[in-house]
Motif scaffolding. Structure first.
Motif, PDB file in Angstrom:
ATOM      1  N   ILE A  80      73.188  87.848 -19.331  1.00  0.00           N
ATOM      2  CA  ILE A  80      72.091  88.811 -19.154  1.00  0.00           C
ATOM      3  C   ILE A  80      72.549  90.005 -18.324  1.00  0.00           C
ATOM      4  O   ILE A  80      72.346  91.153 -18.701  1.00  0.00           O
ATOM      5  N   TRP A  81      73.175  89.737 -17.180  1.00  0.00           N
ATOM      6  CA  TRP A  81      73.650  90.813 -16.300  1.00  0.00           C
ATOM      7  C   TRP A  81      74.638  91.726 -17.014  1.00  0.00           C
ATOM      8  O   TRP A  81      74.542  92.946 -16.925  1.00  0.00           O
ATOM      9  N   ILE A  83      81.908  94.679  -6.250  1.00  0.00           N
ATOM     10  CA  ILE A  83      80.785  93.771  -6.490  1.00  0.00           C
ATOM     11  C   ILE A  83      79.482  94.552  -6.602  1.00  0.00           C
ATOM     12  O   ILE A  83      79.116  95.301  -5.711  1.00  0.00           O
ATOM     13  N   VAL A  84      78.775  94.366  -7.716  1.00  0.00           N
ATOM     14  CA  VAL A  84      77.498  95.023  -7.968  1.00  0.00           C
ATOM     15  C   VAL A  84      76.354  94.061  -7.671  1.00  0.00           C
ATOM     16  O   VAL A  84      75.401  94.423  -6.991  1.00  0.00           O
ATOM     17  N   LYS A  85      76.430  92.839  -8.200  1.00  0.00           N
ATOM     18  CA  LYS A  85      75.416  91.801  -8.002  1.00  0.00           C
ATOM     19  C   LYS A  85      76.107  90.483  -7.749  1.00  0.00           C
ATOM     20  O   LYS A  85      77.199  90.240  -8.253  1.00  0.00           O
ATOM     21  N   THR A  86      75.433  89.608  -7.026  1.00  0.00           N
ATOM     22  CA  THR A  86      75.972  88.271  -6.786  1.00  0.00           C
ATOM     23  C   THR A  86      74.841  87.261  -6.726  1.00  0.00           C
ATOM     24  O   THR A  86      73.724  87.583  -6.319  1.00  0.00           O
ATOM     25  N   GLU A 141      75.183  92.188 -20.265  1.00  0.00           N
ATOM     26  CA  GLU A 141      74.549  92.920 -21.363  1.00  0.00           C
ATOM     27  C   GLU A 141      73.764  94.115 -20.834  1.00  0.00           C
ATOM     28  O   GLU A 141      73.890  95.231 -21.327  1.00  0.00           O
ATOM     29  N   ARG A 142      72.972  93.906 -19.794  1.00  0.00           N
ATOM     30  CA  ARG A 142      72.169  94.986 -19.216  1.00  0.00           C
ATOM     31  C   ARG A 142      73.048  96.071 -18.590  1.00  0.00           C
ATOM     32  O   ARG A 142      72.768  97.256 -18.726  1.00  0.00           O
ATOM     33  N   ALA A 143      74.098  95.672 -17.882  1.00  0.00           N
ATOM     34  CA  ALA A 143      74.979  96.632 -17.224  1.00  0.00           C
ATOM     35  C   ALA A 143      75.709  97.500 -18.244  1.00  0.00           C
ATOM     36  O   ALA A 143      75.842  98.709 -18.055  1.00  0.00           O
ATOM     37  N   LEU A 144      76.163  96.886 -19.329  1.00  0.00           N
ATOM     38  CA  LEU A 144      76.899  97.639 -20.330  1.00  0.00           C
ATOM     39  C   LEU A 144      76.000  98.522 -21.184  1.00  0.00           C
ATOM     40  O   LEU A 144      76.462  99.517 -21.744  1.00  0.00           O
ATOM     41  N   GLU A 145      74.726  98.186 -21.275  1.00  0.00           N
ATOM     42  CA  GLU A 145      73.768  99.026 -22.012  1.00  0.00           C
ATOM     43  C   GLU A 145      73.520 100.333 -21.290  1.00  0.00           C
ATOM     44  O   GLU A 145      73.216 101.339 -21.922  1.00  0.00           O
ATOM     45  N   TYR A 186      82.252  96.949 -16.656  1.00  0.00           N
ATOM     46  CA  TYR A 186      81.858  95.784 -15.862  1.00  0.00           C
ATOM     47  C   TYR A 186      82.431  94.510 -16.446  1.00  0.00           C
ATOM     48  O   TYR A 186      82.689  94.421 -17.640  1.00  0.00           O
ATOM     49  N   VAL A 187      82.582  93.506 -15.588  1.00  0.00           N
ATOM     50  CA  VAL A 187      82.994  92.161 -15.990  1.00  0.00           C
ATOM     51  C   VAL A 187      82.284  91.181 -15.062  1.00  0.00           C
ATOM     52  O   VAL A 187      81.876  91.537 -13.957  1.00  0.00           O
ATOM     53  N   ILE A 188      82.116  89.950 -15.522  1.00  0.00           N
ATOM     54  CA  ILE A 188      81.515  88.899 -14.700  1.00  0.00           C
ATOM     55  C   ILE A 188      82.613  87.979 -14.197  1.00  0.00           C
ATOM     56  O   ILE A 188      83.478  87.557 -14.966  1.00  0.00           O
TER      57      ILE A 188
END
Length: 97
Positions: A88-89, A70-73, A91-95, A32-34
Motif C-alpha cells: 500500500i505504501w 526514511i519516509v515512513k516506518t 503504491e501510494r508513494a509511486l503514484e 522509493y523502495v520498502i
C-alpha cells in the motif's frame, strides 16, 4: 502468489529481494523502495516464522544519509501484515510522482 521474473521473486509486479533478515520490496530504479527487517521469529514445525517486522518506506537516493532516506516506518506482528502495508505504501508513494 509470488512469481519469478529475471531471477527475482516478484510480488504484485515488483521485485522482492531477501538478504539475511532484511527484505527489499520494489525497484531501486524508482524513487522509493520498502525495507522490511525481521526483528523476531518463532519456530513452527522446524520453520522460522516472523513474529515482528520493521517496515520502512525509503528514498532510493544514495546521496542522502540513511537516516534521511526514511519516509515512513511501522512495526507489524508478522510478514503478512508487513507485506500488506508495504504494498500500500509503495503504491501510494509511486503514484505521487
Amino acid at each position: 502468489m509470488p512469481k519469478k521474473k529475471n531471477g527475482y521473486l516478484m510480488y504484485k509486479g515488483r521485485p522482492l529481494v531477501r538478504n539475511g533478515n532484511i527484505l527489499y520490496y520494489g525497484s531501486m530504479a524508482d524513487k522509493y523502495v520498502i525495507m522490511m527487517q525481521i526483528l523476531e521469529t518463532k519456530k513452527v514445525n522446524d520453520l522460522d516464522v516472523a513474529t515482528k517486522v520493521l517496515v520502512q518506506l525509503q528514498y532510493t537516493d544514495t546521496d542522502l544519509r540513511s537516516r534521511d532516506r526514511i519516509v515512513k516506518t511501522s512495526e507489524k506482528p508478522g510478514l503478512y501484515a508487513a507485506m500488506d502495508i508495504a504494498s500500500i505504501w509503495l503504491e501510494r508513494a509511486l503514484e505521487k510522482r
